[in-house]
Design a protein around this motif. Structure first.
Motif, PDB file in Angstrom:
ATOM      1  N   LEU A   3       0.833  -1.193   0.000  1.00  0.00           N
ATOM      2  CA  LEU A   3       0.000   0.000   0.000  1.00  0.00           C
ATOM      3  C   LEU A   3       0.870   1.246   0.000  1.00  0.00           C
ATOM      4  O   LEU A   3       1.878   1.310   0.700  1.00  0.00           O
ATOM      5  N   THR A   4       0.477   2.221  -0.794  1.00  0.00           N
ATOM      6  CA  THR A   4       1.159   3.506  -0.808  1.00  0.00           C
ATOM      7  C   THR A   4       0.404   4.432   0.131  1.00  0.00           C
ATOM      8  O   THR A   4      -0.818   4.517   0.087  1.00  0.00           O
ATOM      9  N   LYS A   5       1.149   5.111   1.007  1.00  0.00           N
ATOM     10  CA  LYS A   5       0.512   6.063   1.921  1.00  0.00           C
ATOM     11  C   LYS A   5       1.399   7.287   2.053  1.00  0.00           C
ATOM     12  O   LYS A   5       2.561   7.279   1.673  1.00  0.00           O
ATOM     13  N   ARG A   6       0.855   8.325   2.590  1.00  0.00           N
ATOM     14  CA  ARG A   6       1.585   9.575   2.793  1.00  0.00           C
ATOM     15  C   ARG A   6       1.772   9.802   4.291  1.00  0.00           C
ATOM     16  O   ARG A   6       0.847   9.607   5.077  1.00  0.00           O
ATOM     17  N   SER A   7       2.970  10.211   4.680  1.00  0.00           N
ATOM     18  CA  SER A   7       3.225  10.479   6.098  1.00  0.00           C
ATOM     19  C   SER A   7       2.806  11.896   6.491  1.00  0.00           C
ATOM     20  O   SER A   7       2.663  12.203   7.661  1.00  0.00           O
ATOM     21  N   THR A   8       2.609  12.760   5.507  1.00  0.00           N
ATOM     22  CA  THR A   8       2.184  14.127   5.778  1.00  0.00           C
ATOM     23  C   THR A   8       0.673  14.223   5.622  1.00  0.00           C
ATOM     24  O   THR A   8       0.128  13.910   4.566  1.00  0.00           O
ATOM     25  N   LYS A   9       0.017  14.642   6.695  1.00  0.00           N
ATOM     26  CA  LYS A   9      -1.432  14.777   6.660  1.00  0.00           C
ATOM     27  C   LYS A   9      -1.842  15.761   5.566  1.00  0.00           C
ATOM     28  O   LYS A   9      -1.249  16.823   5.433  1.00  0.00           O
ATOM     29  N   GLY A  10      -2.842  15.367   4.790  1.00  0.00           N
ATOM     30  CA  GLY A  10      -3.341  16.223   3.723  1.00  0.00           C
ATOM     31  C   GLY A  10      -2.666  15.998   2.385  1.00  0.00           C
ATOM     32  O   GLY A  10      -3.086  16.554   1.379  1.00  0.00           O
ATOM     33  N   SER A  11      -1.607  15.185   2.345  1.00  0.00           N
ATOM     34  CA  SER A  11      -0.953  14.880   1.073  1.00  0.00           C
ATOM     35  C   SER A  11      -1.776  13.827   0.346  1.00  0.00           C
ATOM     36  O   SER A  11      -2.009  12.741   0.870  1.00  0.00           O
ATOM     37  N   ALA A  12      -2.225  14.154  -0.821  1.00  0.00           N
ATOM     38  CA  ALA A  12      -3.098  13.259  -1.571  1.00  0.00           C
ATOM     39  C   ALA A  12      -2.290  12.254  -2.392  1.00  0.00           C
ATOM     40  O   ALA A  12      -1.191  12.555  -2.861  1.00  0.00           O
ATOM     41  N   LEU A  13      -2.861  11.053  -2.536  1.00  0.00           N
ATOM     42  CA  LEU A  13      -2.285  10.059  -3.426  1.00  0.00           C
ATOM     43  C   LEU A  13      -2.632  10.428  -4.858  1.00  0.00           C
ATOM     44  O   LEU A  13      -3.682  11.000  -5.136  1.00  0.00           O
ATOM     45  N   THR A  14      -1.758  10.062  -5.765  1.00  0.00           N
ATOM     46  CA  THR A  14      -2.082  10.248  -7.174  1.00  0.00           C
ATOM     47  C   THR A  14      -3.110   9.189  -7.574  1.00  0.00           C
ATOM     48  O   THR A  14      -3.295   8.187  -6.879  1.00  0.00           O
ATOM     49  N   TYR A  15      -3.735   9.391  -8.715  1.00  0.00           N
ATOM     50  CA  TYR A  15      -4.704   8.410  -9.195  1.00  0.00           C
ATOM     51  C   TYR A  15      -4.041   7.045  -9.370  1.00  0.00           C
ATOM     52  O   TYR A  15      -4.587   6.019  -8.991  1.00  0.00           O
ATOM     53  N   THR A  16      -2.834   7.018  -9.925  1.00  0.00           N
ATOM     54  CA  THR A  16      -2.118   5.772 -10.152  1.00  0.00           C
ATOM     55  C   THR A  16      -1.832   5.051  -8.840  1.00  0.00           C
ATOM     56  O   THR A  16      -1.993   3.839  -8.734  1.00  0.00           O
ATOM     57  N   GLU A  17      -1.418   5.803  -7.830  1.00  0.00           N
ATOM     58  CA  GLU A  17      -1.146   5.198  -6.520  1.00  0.00           C
ATOM     59  C   GLU A  17      -2.419   4.635  -5.892  1.00  0.00           C
ATOM     60  O   GLU A  17      -2.423   3.545  -5.330  1.00  0.00           O
TER      61      GLU A  17
END
Length: 122
Positions: A3-17
């Motif tokens: 799973l791809t996730k972001r450690s910074t709150k509010g950072s959006a995943l790209t559509y591909t991710e």
């Protein structure tokens, strides 16, 4: 599956991710109807077998841990034998009646049986 996730709150995943995170869920919505023996698909969640005589099938190792595979006999024209790679509960599964079925889970050690209805494991 990773799973791809972001450690910074509010950072959006790209559509591909996002698509890559959810790709495995499509397996539960897809069905293959098979006959004549051969390899069962790893890109479908369900394989419905129609036999016209004794037939042999194979099931390769899963593509991701946690993958679920449901196999069921839809039409009985003879026994169907499925031989999974690295099957923890035995070496083969025999289907000899309509509605015989098995539900398998793939782990790093191989396929394990979650549920079975009248199919024979040996």
């Amino acid at each position: 599956m990773t799973l791809t996730k972001r450690s910074t709150k509010g950072s959006a995943l790209t559509y591909t991710e996002m698509d890559a995170n959810l790709t495995h869920l499509d397996l539960y919505k897809t069905v293959e109807n098979v006959t004549g023996g051969g390899a069962l698909s790893l890109t479908t969640g369900v394989s419905l077998i129609t036999t016209t005589g004794a037939e042999d099938y194979t099931l390769a190792n899963g593509t991701v841990e946690g993958q679920i595979k449901i196999i069921s006999m839809k039409v009985n024209g003879g026994n169907a034998v499925v031989t999974p790679d690295n099957y923890i509960n035995g070496t083969r599964i025999t289907f000899n009646n309509v509605n015989d079925s098995i539900t398998l889970l793939y782990q790093s050690t191989g396929w394990i049986q979650l549920a079975r209805q009248n199919a024979t494991v040996s």
